[in-house]
Design a protein around this motif. Structure first.
Motif, PDB file in Angstrom:
ATOM      1  N   PRO A 419       0.785  -1.133  -0.030  1.00  0.00           N
ATOM      2  CA  PRO A 419      -0.071  -0.088  -0.009  1.00  0.00           C
ATOM      3  C   PRO A 419       0.746   1.317   0.102  1.00  0.00           C
ATOM      4  O   PRO A 419       0.310   2.355  -0.124  1.00  0.00           O
ATOM      5  N   ASP A 598      -7.681  -1.481  -5.932  1.00  0.00           N
ATOM      6  CA  ASP A 598      -7.231  -1.245  -4.536  1.00  0.00           C
ATOM      7  C   ASP A 598      -6.161  -0.161  -4.627  1.00  0.00           C
ATOM      8  O   ASP A 598      -5.409  -0.268  -5.790  1.00  0.00           O
ATOM      9  N   PRO A 601      -3.887   3.673   0.965  1.00  0.00           N
ATOM     10  CA  PRO A 601      -4.787   4.958   2.046  1.00  0.00           C
ATOM     11  C   PRO A 601      -4.692   6.309   2.119  1.00  0.00           C
ATOM     12  O   PRO A 601      -5.498   6.904   2.251  1.00  0.00           O
ATOM     13  N   ARG A 604      -7.172   8.744   0.380  1.00  0.00           N
ATOM     14  CA  ARG A 604      -8.245   9.805   1.072  1.00  0.00           C
ATOM     15  C   ARG A 604      -8.107  10.964   1.009  1.00  0.00           C
ATOM     16  O   ARG A 604      -8.971  11.713   1.077  1.00  0.00           O
ATOM     17  N   VAL A 617     -15.538   5.344  -1.674  1.00  0.00           N
ATOM     18  CA  VAL A 617     -14.558   4.725  -0.863  1.00  0.00           C
ATOM     19  C   VAL A 617     -15.049   3.472  -0.053  1.00  0.00           C
ATOM     20  O   VAL A 617     -16.077   3.427   0.325  1.00  0.00           O
ATOM     21  N   GLU A 619     -13.831  -0.540   1.895  1.00  0.00           N
ATOM     22  CA  GLU A 619     -12.795  -0.979   3.266  1.00  0.00           C
ATOM     23  C   GLU A 619     -11.319  -1.171   3.115  1.00  0.00           C
ATOM     24  O   GLU A 619     -11.028  -0.643   1.831  1.00  0.00           O
ATOM     25  N   THR A 620     -10.639  -0.928   4.053  1.00  0.00           N
ATOM     26  CA  THR A 620      -9.280  -1.395   4.147  1.00  0.00           C
ATOM     27  C   THR A 620      -9.249  -2.842   4.024  1.00  0.00           C
ATOM     28  O   THR A 620      -9.695  -3.534   4.824  1.00  0.00           O
ATOM     29  N   THR A 621      -8.389  -3.319   3.092  1.00  0.00           N
ATOM     30  CA  THR A 621      -8.270  -4.878   2.882  1.00  0.00           C
ATOM     31  C   THR A 621      -7.242  -5.214   3.873  1.00  0.00           C
ATOM     32  O   THR A 621      -6.543  -4.489   4.482  1.00  0.00           O
ATOM     33  N   LEU A 626      -6.361   0.502   0.345  1.00  0.00           N
ATOM     34  CA  LEU A 626      -7.886   1.128   0.380  1.00  0.00           C
ATOM     35  C   LEU A 626      -8.411   0.666  -0.692  1.00  0.00           C
ATOM     36  O   LEU A 626      -8.074   0.886  -1.958  1.00  0.00           O
ATOM     37  N   ARG A 627      -9.593  -0.004  -0.451  1.00  0.00           N
ATOM     38  CA  ARG A 627     -10.608  -0.526  -1.696  1.00  0.00           C
ATOM     39  C   ARG A 627     -11.409   0.683  -2.337  1.00  0.00           C
ATOM     40  O   ARG A 627     -12.201   1.137  -1.441  1.00  0.00           O
TER      41      ARG A 627
END
Length: 653
Positions: A419, A598, A601, A604, A617, A619-621, A626-627
């Motif tokens: 990420p 993906d 993060p 955002r 936006v 969820e966080t995998t 960040l998906r």
């Protein structure tokens, strides 16, 4: 050959344990440090691998350490030494100096070790205190005579200790290989100076001679990965058929940047990911950038004065990113070895100083968070810099009257990098290290003369990175995990649509999958439809020019300037850059389709882009990404409404 769970039943008079340690695809990762962010990194680096080597050696009095190539290219430090700084008289390349100190026993080159030319490679290797070998690389001299670039194999005679404490002598045979495609990939830099042959055929020809010379054990240092039959990259990743060659006992693999043994290893005949064997022979593929140390424990035995043979084996990987039991409680990563830190302190300080140099400023943020779903400012900057250079370079050539385009790929887009593996440069000062973030590879500028038909083929291949989308399906993956993101190109100077309701026309290796499918529509230049016979000149780089599948007779122009240098000079010249987000491409609507991808993060912070791109936006995998979800019912409408093209792509350059 057998794994540790299947010992051979034959009785032996003498037994001896031997531990083989291996690195591969270090790509210049000398220190545990990210030079593009000027911050430590804890998931790799030779300095951290050195700590694992010391630990592994403590438990094995008989051990050998090997490297399997792609050592000299890929990090800012390595690229600076190879492309600009060079090696001063009396110096040793920092990576070779560290490897000498670690006591490597042998090494083989990888395809990227040729990136800075044969002369540089030979100059670097001559300072190694260990042998370099390669059986399938040759240089061409006058008269068309091909001589081996390096010794094809070598035999190391080592005194070791058996299980009873008695001294024993073993002759370890080593043979090295690079991908057979290396000469093609390096053709722009090296011309005909380098030729390469098929790995498996070369092994079959050379192994009998190595055995006849008295090798007790034969280890292949093979810069090639493990691919099942029919995989897109099976032609270059041939470790499985290589393991079937009679006379090879052990394989050290590389090139693919994957890990083996691994629970999710490729499933194919002869591949045993649980025990780490290929056709019953122990093998390792220890990641990349110093992420892992490969370990193969062998139990050798012999009857009297008979030959040594492998009774049992156990293959595994030690991860730099996973602390040992002794450090896990304190939460500390694998430390850098003090000796390597001291040895490399001067080189480390020098490259940090170079990369900290000010270039100018950017008035807008530059990132790659959404590079695969829409054009962005970072790619626009690179495209305009490459096109501007090419326009000046061809001013007095026959191609001067051709329209200029620029092929640009995302600099970094997560993947195996995790990420944090995205470009994330805020508005404000720009330094040289930021350009290395924008252009990850030290490739040279090149240009390709192509027709409209060939360009359409190129874009169709590039669009194969996407999965086919089903209308009405609201949770489907956007990207094909088997298609590397660096094979995606956007062609600046054109506008076009990508219809993901259609199947991919091409596979990642260029093979035709569906002759009736077309994803690229409304292909235009300066607002006019591109005809099959229209001719263009495309600014790209040496790697893409050498590896694309445009057929024979394509005109390629070579330049000695690196793409990074072109971007650096563009920023210096302008002082403050304000790159535009040009409307190059957009997706065709797929009714009711929603697809996820993906990203970082940190994306955002770019919430103002979400409405423009039709993103929400998610969820966080589990692995920290960040998906994001993209609504394909009406994508790209904002882009279609934006007029204009960069001046450099216009008719009056």
């Amino acid at each position: 050959m057998a794994s540790s769970s299947n010992p051979l039943p034959n009785a032996c008079d003498i037994r001896l344990s031997l531990r083989l340690l291996a690195t591969t695809d270090l790509h210049g990762s000398l220190r545990g440090f990210d030079y593009t962010t000027d911050q430590p990194r804890y998931d790799g680096g030779l300095s951290r691998i050195a700590s694992l080597v010391a630990r592994a050696r403590r438990g094995a009095p008989n051990s050998l350490l090997f490297d399997n190539g792609d050592l000299l290219q890929g990090s800012p430090l390595a690229d600076y030494w190879g492309q600009k700084r060079g090696i001063h008289p009396g110096e040793i390349h920092p990576l070779i100096r560290a490897m000498n100190a670690l006591g490597y026993d042998a090494a083989a080159p990888g395809n990227h070790d040729f990136d800075f030319g044969l002369d540089f490679l030979i100059r670097v290797m001559r300072d190694a205190t260990f042998p370099y070998i390669c059986a399938n690389a040759f240089h061409e001299e006058k008269g068309g005579i091909h001589d081996p670039l390096l010794p094809p194999w070598t035999i190391l005679t080592r005194d070791m200790t058996d299980e009873t404490g008695c001294p024993r002598q073993i002759r370890i045979g080593l043979i090295g290989f690079v991908p057979a495609q290396t000469a093609i990939w390096q053709s722009i830099r090296l011309g005909s100076r380098l030729t390469t042959s098929d790995i498996v055929a070369t092994a079959k020809a050379q192994i009998p001679a190595l055995r006849a010379a008295g090798a007790d054990l034969v280890i292949a240092l093979a810069h090639t990965g493990i691919a099942p039959p029919g995989a897109p990259d099976a032609a270059e990743n041939v470790a499985v058929p290589l393991a079937a060659v009679e006379g090879i006992d052990v394989l050290i693999c590389g090139h693919s940047h994957l890990q083996f043994p691994h629970p999710d290893g490729p499933l194919a005949t002869g591949v045993d990911p649980a025990n780490g064997c290929l056709h019953g022979k122990p093998a390792v593929l220890p990641g990349y950038w110093g992420s892992h140390l490969g370990v193969i424990d062998l139990s050798l035995c012999r009857d009297g004065e008979g030959p040594w043979r492998v009774e049992r084996s156990h293959s595994h990987l030690l991860s730099v990113g996973q602390p040992s039991a002794s450090t896990a409680r304190a939460g500390r990563p694998t430390p850098e070895q003090d000796a390597i830190v001291r040895l490399t302190r001067q080189a480390h300080a020098e490259i940090r100083s170079v990369l900290a140099c000010d270039l100018g400023r950017t008035a807008v943020p530059l990132n790659s968070f959404f590079s695969l779903v829409a054009p962005d400012a970072a790619m626009s900057l690179v495209a305009e810099a490459k096109a501007d250079f090419l326009a000046q370079a061809v001013a007095h050539l026959p191609e001067a009257d051709l329209p200029i385009l620029a092929a640009v790929r995302p600099a970094r887009f997560g993947g195996h990098r995790g990420p944090s593996g995205f470009v994330d440069i805020g508005s404000g000062p720009l330094h040289i290290r930021d350009v290395l973030d924008l252009y990850a590879y030290p490739n040279l500028i090149a240009a390709i003369r192509l027709s409209g038909q060939q360009i359409a083929q190129w874009l169709e291949w590039s669009a194969s990175i996407y999965q086919r989308l089903r209308p009405g399906a609201t949770d489907q993956p956007l990207l094909d995990p088997d298609f590397p993101f660096y094979n995606f190109d956007a062609l600046y100077g054109l506008t076009y649509e990508i219809d993901l309701g259609k199947p991919a026309r091409y596979a990642v290796n260029g093979a035709l999958l569906d002759a009736g499918s077309r994803r690229i529509h409304d292909l235009r230049h300066q607002g006019r439809p591109v005809r099959a016979t229209d001719m263009f000149l495309i600014a790209t780089d040496s790697h893409r020019a050498a590896s694309c599948f445009f057929g024979q007779g394509v005109r390629i122009l070579h330049f000695s300037t690196s793409a990074r240098s072109v971007v650096i000079e563009t920023i210096r010249r302008q002082g403050t850059i304000v790159p535009q987000i040009w409307p190059v491409w957009h997706f065709t609507p797929v009714p009711g389709a929603v697809a996820w991808f993906d990203t970082a993060p940190a994306a955002r912070t770019c919430l103002h882009d979400l409405h423009r791109l039709g993103l929400t936006v998610g969820e966080t995998t589990p692995d920290g990404f960040l998906r994001m979800r993209m609504d394909f019912s009406r994508p790209g409408q904002t882009e279609r409404q934006r007029p204009g093209v960069p001046r450099i792509f216009g008719p009056h350059r």
